[in-house]
Design a protein around this motif. Structure first.
Motif, mmCIF file in Angstrom:
data_model
loop_
_atom_site.group_PDB
_atom_site.id
_atom_site.type_symbol
_atom_site.label_atom_id
_atom_site.label_comp_id
_atom_site.label_asym_id
_atom_site.label_seq_id
_atom_site.Cartn_x
_atom_site.Cartn_y
_atom_site.Cartn_z
ATOM 1 N N ASP A 124 31.846 79.479 10.103
ATOM 2 C CA ASP A 124 30.774 79.952 9.232
ATOM 3 C C ASP A 124 31.205 81.263 8.588
ATOM 4 N N ILE A 125 31.039 81.338 7.276
ATOM 5 C CA ILE A 125 31.307 82.577 6.547
ATOM 6 C C ILE A 125 30.016 82.948 5.837
ATOM 7 N N ASN A 126 29.516 84.153 6.117
ATOM 8 C CA ASN A 126 28.218 84.587 5.587
ATOM 9 C C ASN A 126 28.300 85.973 4.992
ATOM 10 N N ASN A 127 27.524 86.162 3.935
ATOM 11 C CA ASN A 127 27.297 87.484 3.394
ATOM 12 C C ASN A 127 25.887 87.498 2.843
ATOM 13 N N THR A 128 25.009 88.267 3.470
ATOM 14 C CA THR A 128 23.606 88.314 3.045
ATOM 15 C C THR A 128 23.299 89.577 2.247
ATOM 16 N N SER A 129 24.314 90.393 1.989
ATOM 17 C CA SER A 129 24.110 91.616 1.211
ATOM 18 C C SER A 129 24.695 91.426 -0.185
ATOM 19 N N GLN A 131 27.357 93.302 -1.107
ATOM 20 C CA GLN A 131 28.672 93.925 -1.007
ATOM 21 C C GLN A 131 29.647 93.004 -0.260
ATOM 22 N N LEU A 132 30.805 92.794 -0.836
ATOM 23 C CA LEU A 132 31.795 91.889 -0.245
ATOM 24 C C LEU A 132 32.209 92.338 1.153
ATOM 25 N N ASP A 133 32.244 93.638 1.383
ATOM 26 C CA ASP A 133 32.680 94.140 2.686
ATOM 27 C C ASP A 133 31.687 93.837 3.811
ATOM 28 N N SER A 134 30.514 93.337 3.482
ATOM 29 C CA SER A 134 29.541 92.951 4.510
ATOM 30 C C SER A 134 29.732 91.509 4.990
ATOM 31 N N THR A 135 30.762 90.877 4.525
ATOM 32 C CA THR A 135 31.036 89.486 4.902
ATOM 33 C C THR A 135 31.318 89.381 6.397
ATOM 34 N N GLN A 136 30.766 88.336 7.006
ATOM 35 C CA GLN A 136 31.009 88.060 8.423
ATOM 36 C C GLN A 136 31.573 86.648 8.563
ATOM 37 N N ILE A 137 32.605 86.522 9.367
ATOM 38 C CA ILE A 137 33.246 85.237 9.601
ATOM 39 C C ILE A 137 33.122 84.910 11.082
ATOM 40 N N ALA A 138 32.607 83.724 11.363
ATOM 41 C CA ALA A 138 32.507 83.253 12.746
ATOM 42 C C ALA A 138 33.324 81.979 12.875
ATOM 43 N N LEU A 139 34.501 82.115 13.434
ATOM 44 C CA LEU A 139 35.318 80.946 13.755
ATOM 45 C C LEU A 139 34.941 80.570 15.181
ATOM 46 N N ASN A 140 33.934 79.710 15.286
ATOM 47 C CA ASN A 140 33.393 79.357 16.596
ATOM 48 C C ASN A 140 34.322 78.445 17.382
#
Length: 181
Positions: A124-129, A131-140
């Motif tokens: 899952d790759i998410n960014n709810t803001s 700004q690109l730097d707020s991106t979160q990646i969850a390689l579960n």
């Protein structure tokens, strides 16, 4: 590429449905709307893979696609879904979400004694803001076997320029076996 587009020139609005873009054998289907406002764009776009064949994802690897891709044996399922929504401007990006799932993927060239098997991916790759730097990646989950050599990984990544990474990677390699791929 194939698309159905509705254009409203007075509103500078572009709506599309069942738009398909293909890179090698990998295809994505898009639908949504983009509206221009001066130098910014408001976006609401969803996308997904219309086909679930794992071989289509493997076609994105240039070395594999260029080397007898038609002869490659591949099995497994892939699902890719995502959305881009919000304002795009010089200092702002829309929020986005991408989910990639691979279930029991495998591929092998018939002329080689072994291949890659038991490929499982949950990312899952998410960014709810904005700004690109707020991106979160969850390689579960990222599991696969290179021949008899297992690799298992998972990771959480926060931010892109100054990333905070929490990862766990385990593998067992016999380098001689890698030459059989």
């Amino acid at each position: 590429w194939q698309s159905l587009i509705q254009v409203d020139q007075s509103a500078k609005s572009y709506s599309f449905q069942d738009t398909r873009i293909r890179l090698n054998n990998f295809e994505l289907s898009f639908s949504g709307k983009i509206q221009q406002q001066d130098s910014t764009y408001t976006m609401d776009v969803a996308f997904q893979t219309p086909e679930t064949n794992f071989k289509n994802l493997v076609s994105l690897v240039p070395m594999i696609y260029q080397n007898q891709f038609d002869a490659l044996k591949a099995e497994g399922d892939i699902q890719c879904t995502g959305q881009v929504k919000g304002l795009y401007a010089s200092q702002s990006i829309p929020s986005f979400h991408l989910n990639v799932q691979v279930k029991n993927g495998s591929f092998q060239y018939p002329s080689l004694p072994t291949g890659v098997s038991q490929v499982w991916v949950d990312c899952d790759i998410n960014n709810t803001s904005n700004q690109l730097d707020s991106t979160q990646i969850a390689l579960n989950r990222f599991d696969l076997y290179f021949g008899k050599n297992p690799i298992k990984a998972k990771a959480k990544i926060k931010g892109l320029s100054r990333s905070v990474v929490d990862a766990d990677v385990k593998g067992d390699f016999q380098l001689e076996e890698l030459t059989k791929l």
